[in-house]
Design a protein around this motif. Structure first.
Motif, PDB file in Angstrom:
ATOM      1  N   LYS A  47       3.692   1.743  -1.289  1.00  8.40           N
ATOM      2  CA  LYS A  47       4.274   1.985  -2.611  1.00  8.40           C
ATOM      3  C   LYS A  47       3.314   2.731  -3.530  1.00  8.40           C
ATOM      4  O   LYS A  47       3.737   3.342  -4.522  1.00  8.40           O
ATOM      5  CB  LYS A  47       4.677   0.659  -3.253  1.00  8.40           C
ATOM      6  CG  LYS A  47       5.898   0.003  -2.619  1.00  8.40           C
ATOM      7  CD  LYS A  47       6.240  -1.299  -3.327  1.00  8.40           C
ATOM      8  CE  LYS A  47       7.470  -1.956  -2.702  1.00  8.40           C
ATOM      9  NZ  LYS A  47       7.814  -3.234  -3.363  1.00  8.40           N
ATOM     10  N   GLN A  48       2.026   2.684  -3.211  1.00  6.98           N
ATOM     11  CA  GLN A  48       1.032   3.357  -4.046  1.00  6.98           C
ATOM     12  C   GLN A  48       0.853   4.833  -3.671  1.00  6.98           C
ATOM     13  O   GLN A  48       0.167   5.569  -4.379  1.00  6.98           O
ATOM     14  CB  GLN A  48      -0.322   2.643  -3.918  1.00  6.98           C
ATOM     15  CG  GLN A  48      -0.290   1.156  -4.220  1.00  6.98           C
ATOM     16  CD  GLN A  48       0.258   0.853  -5.606  1.00  6.98           C
ATOM     17  OE1 GLN A  48      -0.137   1.489  -6.574  1.00  6.98           O
ATOM     18  NE2 GLN A  48       1.168  -0.111  -5.685  1.00  6.98           N
ATOM     19  N   LEU A  63      -3.331   8.701  -2.056  1.00  8.15           N
ATOM     20  CA  LEU A  63      -3.369   7.245  -2.141  1.00  8.15           C
ATOM     21  C   LEU A  63      -4.608   6.832  -2.933  1.00  8.15           C
ATOM     22  O   LEU A  63      -5.714   6.805  -2.404  1.00  8.15           O
ATOM     23  CB  LEU A  63      -3.401   6.622  -0.742  1.00  8.15           C
ATOM     24  CG  LEU A  63      -3.531   5.093  -0.692  1.00  8.15           C
ATOM     25  CD1 LEU A  63      -2.429   4.408  -1.488  1.00  8.15           C
ATOM     26  CD2 LEU A  63      -3.522   4.602   0.759  1.00  8.15           C
ATOM     27  N   THR A 115       0.828  -1.203   0.000  1.00  2.03           N
ATOM     28  CA  THR A 115       0.000   0.000   0.000  1.00  2.03           C
ATOM     29  C   THR A 115       0.863   1.254   0.000  1.00  2.03           C
ATOM     30  O   THR A 115       0.574   2.227  -0.709  1.00  2.03           O
ATOM     31  CB  THR A 115      -0.933   0.008   1.222  1.00  2.03           C
ATOM     32  OG1 THR A 115      -1.752  -1.167   1.201  1.00  2.03           O
ATOM     33  CG2 THR A 115      -1.817   1.240   1.234  1.00  2.03           C
TER      34      THR A 115
END
Length: 473
Positions: free
Chosen positions: A39-40, A55, A37
């Motif tokens: 990384k997003q 996000l 998550t």
């Protein structure tokens, strides 16, 4: 399921050291969604210092927006206690381009959900709205944060609202006011020495001018973290730049929070409240702030002692309990921490006995420590709570906007890495340093006739005292 069975069989066949490593591997696997998550997340810092996190989440038509400012009751000066909380109320009551109740009315017309809260270190605001309304939502947020419209009438109305809140949540509740004042005296001389809600006198004396000055000093872009989670439109970054990019920081530079250090020593007090329904015991331990190297170990120890369903205090009351109720909500601030525990005794149990039970639990941890397996379970419990944030865009947005500076680029994995690194010797050392050196004890006592009734019940046989206790309570 076959993998779980195979892992269990392998763990049973391996030496203890290998089993510990297997547990660590499992924890790493459990934590994978945090890393994925994170990384997003799109990180962006505006030129004025505002920290932005975006996000995107698929499968949703909603978007959650959370704004946190590093201003709370610790920033209040003498004579202005409660200003941070009072100003939080004011920001729902009109801005330059959305006067009066326009903000609430607009949000309600979109079926939006919104709220705010104030703490010692921060004030946060959060809302969830349809994605197609994000442009309007950002405009409204920027308008009230940058250009609030304070009037004498709205100040008076919100003073009355806060005073009513104070009466309902503090003054009209048994024990709360006296207990709060006693505990706050333990932090005198620090920024945490007064209640977040402030004093009645300071709230009543607040003026439009003094609140405006508070806003100009503390509501600034370099003190703000903004997070947007959900169905994020393509132009969101541009909209944030347009609404918040021209916001200037005041010339006055905010000073860092005072470093706070407490010496744990025995303190014993009592309060008597004629409205008290039954005796109770409040215990408190000074610990450490969120940025301290021991903060992660303290958090795990608090859960092990008092908070988890499998905590030592809960397990002690499963059979033949000596307490009717236990309650613990630790306070974790940037520069200090407080572990607390409220216990309500059974009729045949004295407050001294409850305190002794807790002391024995802590002493056992301080002397013997805990096993690798117990610590792994504590970490897994912590991780499960953290993972549940991923299922709630609103809670996730608030969590990301509450990131410590050290976690600005690792808001999900930074806290987990510190939890994962805690060792049994460190947990034992924390028990010795912060929990075995003395604590604050406050006896919460009802009127004399209730205390007398309890004393009588202590002399009765167990079954009879339990029956009479149920009738009394």
């Amino acid at each position: 399921m076959p993998n779980i069975i195979a892992s269990a069989a392998l763990a049973a066949a391996l030496p203890a050291s290998c089993t510990a490593r297997a547990d660590e591997s499992e924890l790493r696997q459990m934590a994978a969604p945090l890393y994925a998550t994170e990384k997003q997340i799109v990180f962006h810092r505006l030129d004025n210092g505002l920290q932005l996190r975006l996000l995107p989440l698929s499968g949703s038509r909603l978007v959650s927006v959370a704004s946190q400012f590093s201003v709370g009751s610790r920033d209040e000066t003498q004579g202005q206690t409660g200003y941070a909380h009072l100003f939080e109320h004011m920001l729902f009551k009109g801005s330059e381009n959305a006067p009066g109740d326009s903000y609430a009315q607009t949000m309600s017309s979109m079926s939006g959900q919104f709220n705010a809260s104030t703490f010692f270190d921060f004030t946060n605001y959060y809302l969830t709205i349809p994605s197609q309304a994000l442009r309007l939502g950002l405009w409204l947020e920027a308008d009230r944060f940058i250009r609030p419209a304070l009037t004498d009438q709205t100040v008076k109305n919100q003073q009355d609202t806060v005073l009513e809140e104070m009466a309902t949540s503090i003054d009209n509740q048994p024990y709360v006011r006296k207990a709060m004042e006693f505990l706050l005296t333990q932090a005198q001389g620090t920024p945490y020495g007064h209640a977040v809600i402030g004093s009645r006198k300071d709230i009543q004396s607040a003026t439009k001018a003094s609140l405006k000055q508070f806003h100009q000093t503390h509501y600034r872009p370099d003190a703000m973290q903004l997070t947007i989670v959900g169905d994020i439109p393509q132009n969101t970054l541009q909209w944030v730049e347009e609404e918040f990019g021209e916001w200037k920081n005041p010339a006055q530079v905010t000073s860092p929070p005072m470093q706070v250090q407490f010496e744990n020593k025995p303190v014993h007090g009592e309060v008597v409240d004629k409205r008290g329904p039954w005796p109770a015991l409040l215990l408190a331990w000074h610990t450490v702030g969120q940025t301290h190297e021991d903060a992660a170990a303290v958090s795990l120890l608090e859960a092990h002692l008092f908070q988890n369903r499998s905590s030592l205090i809960r397990q002690s009351g499963l059979s033949d309990p000596e307490q009717l109720l236990t309650y613990s909500v630790p306070l974790s601030m940037e520069q200090m921490g407080v572990t607390n525990l409220v216990m309500v005794p059974r009729a045949k149990t004295s407050l001294d006995r409850l305190a002794a039970n807790v002391e024995q639990m802590i002493e056992k941890i301080a002397t013997d420590g805990i096993s690798e397996g117990e610590l792994s379970q504590l970490k897994a419990n912590w991780l499960n709570i953290r993972l549940r944030l991923l299922d709630s865009p609103s809670l996730l947005a608030r969590s990301l906007s509450a990131s410590l500076k050290q976690d600005s680029l690792t808001p999900l994995t930074g806290p987990w890495e510190r939890i994962y690194a805690v060792s049994p010797p460190q947990l034992q050392a924390v028990a010795q340093s912060y929990f075995s050196q003395g604590y604050v004890r406050l006896d919460l006592l009802p009127p004399w006739y209730i205390r007398w009734t309890k004393t009588v019940l202590e002399w009765f046989p167990q079954g009879l005292s339990d029956t009479l206790e149920d009738l009394v309570l």
